[in-house]
Structure formats: structure tokens, C-alpha cells
Design an enzyme around this catalytic site. Structure first.
Site, PDB file in Angstrom:
ATOM      1  N   ILE A 197     -39.245  56.460  -8.801  1.00 43.78           N
ATOM      2  CA  ILE A 197     -39.285  56.805  -7.386  1.00 43.78           C
ATOM      3  C   ILE A 197     -38.929  58.263  -7.130  1.00 43.78           C
ATOM      4  O   ILE A 197     -37.837  58.695  -7.448  1.00 43.78           O
ATOM      5  CB  ILE A 197     -38.340  55.880  -6.602  1.00 43.78           C
ATOM      6  CG1 ILE A 197     -38.813  54.444  -6.804  1.00 43.78           C
ATOM      7  CG2 ILE A 197     -38.317  56.261  -5.140  1.00 43.78           C
ATOM      8  CD1 ILE A 197     -38.023  53.451  -6.016  1.00 43.78           C
ATOM      9  N   PRO A 198     -39.903  59.004  -6.570  1.00 45.96           N
ATOM     10  CA  PRO A 198     -39.701  60.428  -6.284  1.00 45.96           C
ATOM     11  C   PRO A 198     -38.774  60.644  -5.095  1.00 45.96           C
ATOM     12  O   PRO A 198     -39.210  60.981  -4.010  1.00 45.96           O
ATOM     13  CB  PRO A 198     -41.118  60.920  -6.000  1.00 45.96           C
ATOM     14  CG  PRO A 198     -41.825  59.723  -5.437  1.00 45.96           C
ATOM     15  CD  PRO A 198     -41.215  58.534  -6.115  1.00 45.96           C
ATOM     16  N   CYS A 199     -37.504  60.455  -5.291  1.00 47.65           N
ATOM     17  CA  CYS A 199     -36.531  60.606  -4.211  1.00 47.65           C
ATOM     18  C   CYS A 199     -36.567  62.013  -3.625  1.00 47.65           C
ATOM     19  O   CYS A 199     -36.220  62.220  -2.479  1.00 47.65           O
ATOM     20  CB  CYS A 199     -35.126  60.326  -4.730  1.00 47.65           C
ATOM     21  SG  CYS A 199     -35.005  58.743  -5.577  1.00 47.65           S
ATOM     22  N   HIS A 200     -36.975  62.949  -4.414  1.00 44.69           N
ATOM     23  CA  HIS A 200     -36.979  64.333  -3.947  1.00 44.69           C
ATOM     24  C   HIS A 200     -37.979  64.560  -2.831  1.00 44.69           C
ATOM     25  O   HIS A 200     -37.899  65.540  -2.112  1.00 44.69           O
ATOM     26  CB  HIS A 200     -37.274  65.267  -5.120  1.00 44.69           C
ATOM     27  CG  HIS A 200     -38.563  64.998  -5.798  1.00 44.69           C
ATOM     28  ND1 HIS A 200     -38.705  64.027  -6.760  1.00 44.69           N
ATOM     29  CD2 HIS A 200     -39.776  65.560  -5.635  1.00 44.69           C
ATOM     30  CE1 HIS A 200     -39.965  64.048  -7.164  1.00 44.69           C
ATOM     31  NE2 HIS A 200     -40.629  64.952  -6.499  1.00 44.69           N
TER      32      HIS A 200
END
Length: 104
Positions: A51-54
Site C-alpha cells: 500500500i502506497p501510503c505516501h
DNA sequence: TATTTGACGATTT
DNA sequence: CAAATCGCCAAAT
């Protein structure tokens, strides 16, 4: 599907070089006002790596100052790597990078 | 087991 | 227009 899983799916739908706000993700999950749980889902982050939390920012376009993946500057690097301009205070220009195509 | 808190945001007063 | 309140729901205490 749990609300959390919906969050993960929505986050993964964010296109490369774009970002989304917690509220946007919440709306994609059918709970516009559940932005809090979106942040929590990411905090738990069972799929951390996937998951690309950024790409998730708050409504101001600022990244979560929280511990995110071990360092805020990492987020900055990842965003810049996708062509997103990040300011010193870890904020992005929502008018340009917000995934309006996904939220509509 | 019950209460508080927490990557937030919209709505109401 | 600014401040206060409500909604959301799982985890930590």
C-alpha cells in the site's frame, strides 16, 4: 468486504504520480465522513509494503507526519520519484496531484 | 467489559 | 465567515 479492505483497494487504485486525500478514499469506500478510519486502516497497514501510503495526504495536501514507513523523508523521496513536487514541510499541490479522475 | 483515543473531514451553529 | 460539534469504527488502555 470490510471497510478496511475497501480502503486498501481504493489506495491501490491511485494512479502513478497522483495523490489522494483521506476524505477521497473514504468516499470511494462509501463512507465520506469515515476519513479517520482510512488513516487507521493505513496505520494498521496489514499490507504495508503493497500500500502506497505516501500517496495519501490530508485535505491540506500535507503528508502524515506520523511514523509512516520509517521516515518522513522517505515519503518525500517516493513522491518525488513519481514526479510529485513536495515542499519542505511535506506538502503537495492538491490542485495538480490530487487524483480527481478517481474521485470524480 | 467499558472508556478513550486516533494518519480526518464534513456539517451545523 | 469562524468556531464548535458530529460521524466513523477499530485498537489501546
Amino acid at each position: 468486504m470490510n471497510f478496511f479492505e475497501k480502503v486498501y483497494q481504493a489506495v491501490k487504485k491511485i494512479p502513478y504520480g497522483k495523490v489522494a486525500t483521506y476524505g477521497d478514499i473514504a468516499r470511494l469506500c462509501g463512507r465520506q465522513r469515515a476519513a479517520r478510519q482510512v488513516g487507521w486502516a493505513l496505520h494498521q497497514n496489514p499490507h504495508f509494503i503493497e500500500i502506497p501510503c505516501h500517496r495519501i495526504v490530508n485535505r491540506f495536501g500535507a503528508l502524515a507526519p506520523a511514523f509512516a514507513f520509517g521516515g518522513a523523508h522517505i515519503q518525500k523521496s517516493l513522491l518525488e520519484q513519481e514526479g510529485i513536487e513536495v515542499r519542505e514541510d511535506l506538502t503537495v499541490d492538491l490542485a495538480r496531484y490530487r487524483c480527481t479522475e478517481l474521485t470524480e
